[in-house]
Write a protein that holds these residues in place. Sequence first.
Motif, PDB file in Angstrom:
ATOM      1  N   LEU A 182       0.803  -1.228   0.000  1.00 12.69           N
ATOM      2  CA  LEU A 182       0.000   0.000   0.000  1.00 12.69           C
ATOM      3  C   LEU A 182       0.841   1.287   0.000  1.00 12.69           C
ATOM      4  N   ASN A 184       1.499   4.888  -0.968  1.00 14.99           N
ATOM      5  CA  ASN A 184       0.783   6.060  -1.464  1.00 14.99           C
ATOM      6  C   ASN A 184       1.618   6.697  -2.557  1.00 14.99           C
ATOM      7  N   ILE A 185       0.990   6.973  -3.677  1.00 15.62           N
ATOM      8  CA  ILE A 185       1.769   7.542  -4.767  1.00 15.62           C
ATOM      9  C   ILE A 185       0.969   8.526  -5.595  1.00 15.62           C
ATOM     10  N   SER A 186       1.636   9.549  -6.053  1.00 15.87           N
ATOM     11  CA  SER A 186       1.005  10.536  -6.925  1.00 15.87           C
ATOM     12  C   SER A 186       1.980  10.889  -8.046  1.00 15.87           C
ATOM     13  N   GLN A 187       1.491  10.871  -9.277  1.00 19.53           N
ATOM     14  CA  GLN A 187       2.298  11.270 -10.432  1.00 19.53           C
ATOM     15  C   GLN A 187       1.527  12.316 -11.203  1.00 19.53           C
ATOM     16  N   GLN A 188       2.060  13.517 -11.267  1.00 19.57           N
ATOM     17  CA  GLN A 188       1.380  14.608 -11.964  1.00 19.57           C
ATOM     18  C   GLN A 188       2.271  15.112 -13.082  1.00 19.57           C
ATOM     19  N   TRP A 189       1.742  15.077 -14.302  1.00 23.61           N
ATOM     20  CA  TRP A 189       2.535  15.482 -15.465  1.00 23.61           C
ATOM     21  C   TRP A 189       2.217  16.907 -15.880  1.00 23.61           C
ATOM     22  N   SER A 287       9.187  14.355 -21.329  1.00 21.94           N
ATOM     23  CA  SER A 287       8.048  14.798 -20.528  1.00 21.94           C
ATOM     24  C   SER A 287       8.533  15.099 -19.108  1.00 21.94           C
ATOM     25  N   GLU A 299      10.077  -1.340   6.057  1.00 27.45           N
ATOM     26  CA  GLU A 299      10.531  -2.157   7.189  1.00 27.45           C
ATOM     27  C   GLU A 299      12.032  -2.105   7.474  1.00 27.45           C
ATOM     28  N   LYS A 473      -8.951  23.902   8.981  1.00 30.63           N
ATOM     29  CA  LYS A 473      -8.970  22.799   8.020  1.00 30.63           C
ATOM     30  C   LYS A 473     -10.111  21.812   8.231  1.00 30.63           C
ATOM     31  N   TYR A 474     -10.515  21.576   9.454  1.00 29.82           N
ATOM     32  CA  TYR A 474     -11.467  20.492   9.759  1.00 29.82           C
ATOM     33  C   TYR A 474     -12.585  20.312   8.741  1.00 29.82           C
TER      34      TYR A 474
END
Lengths: 474, 474
Positions: A182, A184-189, A287, A299, A473-474
């Motif tokens: 799991l 977490n990943i984000s790829q923004q081009w 790109s 780990e 923020k809540y």
Amino acid sequence: MSKNHNILVIGAGLCGSLLALRLAQHGFNITLVEKRPDLRKVTLDAGRSINLALSDRGLRGLRLAGVEEAAKELLIPMTGRMIHEKSGKTFLSPYSGRDDEYINSVSRPGLNKLLLNEAEKMPNLKIIFNQSCVEVDHETPSATFEDFETGELTTYTADVIFGTDGAGSVVRSSMVNDKEFLLNISQQWLGHGYKELEIPAAENNGYRTYKNALHIWPRGEDMLIALPNLDGSFTVTLFLPYKNSDYCFENLTTPEKVEEYFQKEFPDVLALIPNLTEIFFTNPTGSMGTVRCDPWQREGKILLMGDAAHAMVPFYGQGMNASFEDVAVFDEILTQYKDGLSSGESSWETIFNEYEKVRKKDADAIGELAVDNFDEMKAHTGMEIFQKKRKLETAFENEFPGEYYSKYSLVTFNEDITYSEAKKLGRAQDNAILGLIHEGKLPETMSLKEKLEIVRKQTQVILNTKEKADYLKY
Amino acid sequence: MSKNHNILVIGAGLCGSLLALRLAQHGFNITLVEKRPDLRKVTLDAGRSINLALSDRGLRGLRLAGVEEAAKELLIPMTGRMIHEKSGKTFLSPYSGRDDEYINSVSRPGLNKLLLNEAEKMPNLKIIFNQSCVEVDHETPSATFEDFETGELTTYTADVIFGTDGAGSVVRSSMVNDKEFLLNISQQWLGHGYKELEIPAAENNGYRTYKNALHIWPRGEDMLIALPNLDGSFTVTLFLPYKNSDYCFENLTTPEKVEEYFQKEFPDVLALIPNLTEIFFTNPTGSMGTVRCDPWQREGKILLMGDAAHAMVPFYGQGMNASFEDVAVFDEILTQYKDGLSSGESSWETIFNEYEKVRKKDADAIGELAVDNFDEMKAHTGMEIFQKKRKLETAFENEFPGEYYSKYSLVTFNEDITYSEAKKLGRAQDNAILGLIHEGKLPETMSLKEKLEIVRKQTQVILNTKEKADYLKY
């Protein structure tokens, strides 16, 4: 003590080479594996970021490994941005009002060679080229590599593995693809691609345009930049939308169209690049994207570092600098826990956790700033209000060198404050100055000292507003 | 006119079935392909979100396709949250102060069967089961499927393809993996997993606990919830950290440990689930994540919809509702442009672009709200200040039904405002009320009308502060 720990570093680019060298200096046994051939023997990567801007945070990492002085011989100082208007008019916009604050153009392969040479001098460090990582086993931990020439598979086991294999990291992919983990990943081009070109050297390695600047041709949605090389040439990069624009990579498909575009937007450059259309169609279109992920470690056995952990777009000139700073930040934590590693009082997991806790927010911050800076370079540098802001900031820095640091200066020349702090303060200052200029609250009649006071007050107002909003923020 | 357009819908879950039905009603030729067997013939998915909460936005989509009334026969109204304290004490916290605002427990396979039955009645719609998508060719466009039983490959071509194949979408993966396309994507996982359990029916399909509520056992970091089924049973879901907690999936490895945990945290439930440890170790542990991507469409040929475009965590009970609302929003745009499709005045690309422009911000908003609501359910519902807030909001809604809508009500019962508007106003209201209660500014002596006025004013102050901060983004 720690000498018996075996470390596998995957990827011998700038970050991996420096990291491996530094870890070897700590006494660990290092295996450094690189998928490409030894760039000291083979020329590679035509058309892909041949030179880079090295600044303080990067120098900090090099200093730590004792290679700063050697690296300095490869550098060409760039004291500011040389802005090229369409009319052909140029002006220099300094990076700082302090004379000792400038960035440096450096050859990527040149610096990489230096680091590999230094690394190779260490008896406890072994470099293997031409082996491409195909699998990572996080439990052992070990990694399996395929030899580029023979196709043979080899597995190296280690106490810990560092993934420094760049933006397209295979080590990171192995975490993404493992559904158990799991990540977490984000790829923004970006909707823009880039193309490298070259202004050749003049006779006797002379320079065809001003040597000590980073040249920018800002045209709003697109731009050209140029950085000097030691041999007199400039590496030029065109940043252009892929599509949906009068001129874009999708429609620049013929030599005529490319010439027409340069004639219209960069006529002065046309004269400097004799074989423009030929290079244009030979070099690949690259790109650019931002990659964020967490956790960086698995780990206490695998750790991602450099672009593998936080690839960014090139517009703040901080990708390499952030990677070298990674090594320095990691080194500080390692030094603190190293003795405990053999006694069992500390563990790699503790070190990796601590590193991520300290570093993640800063990697996120520079990733964001780098995207912002694309707008600054391609559009704002050509705008009057922005030029006024830069002039004012340069004057502040010149007159009150110990009192004012622009966002650019905070990010680029102040290794003592973190990227996230630089982002917060720098953005507030930008907002304050642009707002004040827009509202006519910094008239010519006002003294520079008075202007500084007003800017400071307004910056504080903005920081307070932001804090209040964050709290909500809540 | 539009009858000659062939549409391939990949995935016949809730979203795909409703979409295919609705597109068939428009007169298009539909091929609907599902990788799993026909759930009307085979029981599937033990241990994976057997029931769901259907509310207004979902009903809007069903209404559009003429199946709202049929669906209503499958629903069990849940008028509020039944909070179970550790002591065994329970209390009902209504979802709204308006009597006609409630959510509905519905069986996922039950509703899916209904939609498949309706879809199958359409002469221009063909459903194919047991064929798993292995490749998408965006240029033709076409998709290739592997038959689960025979292994045979079949390729279907179409004018457009809709990817409604869920959170783990193969259609989306084909976009991610195509380096030419540059799909922006973000996958964020929770550190909690889930496990489905069951409270069996009492004799004669009776209910062992209160039927018309969504039951919550909030315990701070973990929680249990239960939703009623038509047969008298409740589907129970445990949400628990994977690791680093006194009780977590990593250490609940023996029947004794599971019993001990339930005995300590949920003693009243232990009596209701006779075979607890057996189910616990039989059912899989599921993970939960938020997926965001863009663009949702590729060149007017492929469009992602439902979970494939915007998977969310389950805590707002809006996953299915958002998917059905997708269909309704798409339908509105399609209706507007449909005639132009045959005349050539409009194109699928225009429709897809318009849909994404309208819908993307709302999908992002509900994805974010769903993550927030995990904290609300597992922790806040058990806190006094939060309970005070809910009581006040319920009183507002009851006394001034046309004037106040809580965040929950805005999101769940008000299909006329978008998710993004609901998020903005709802969060500001939450901030306002919690702040005012905390500061003692809503004393008992004050009339309800006065309280409402103060809350409104404070909400406006907060909205203004946020706007100012957003403006300061540069």
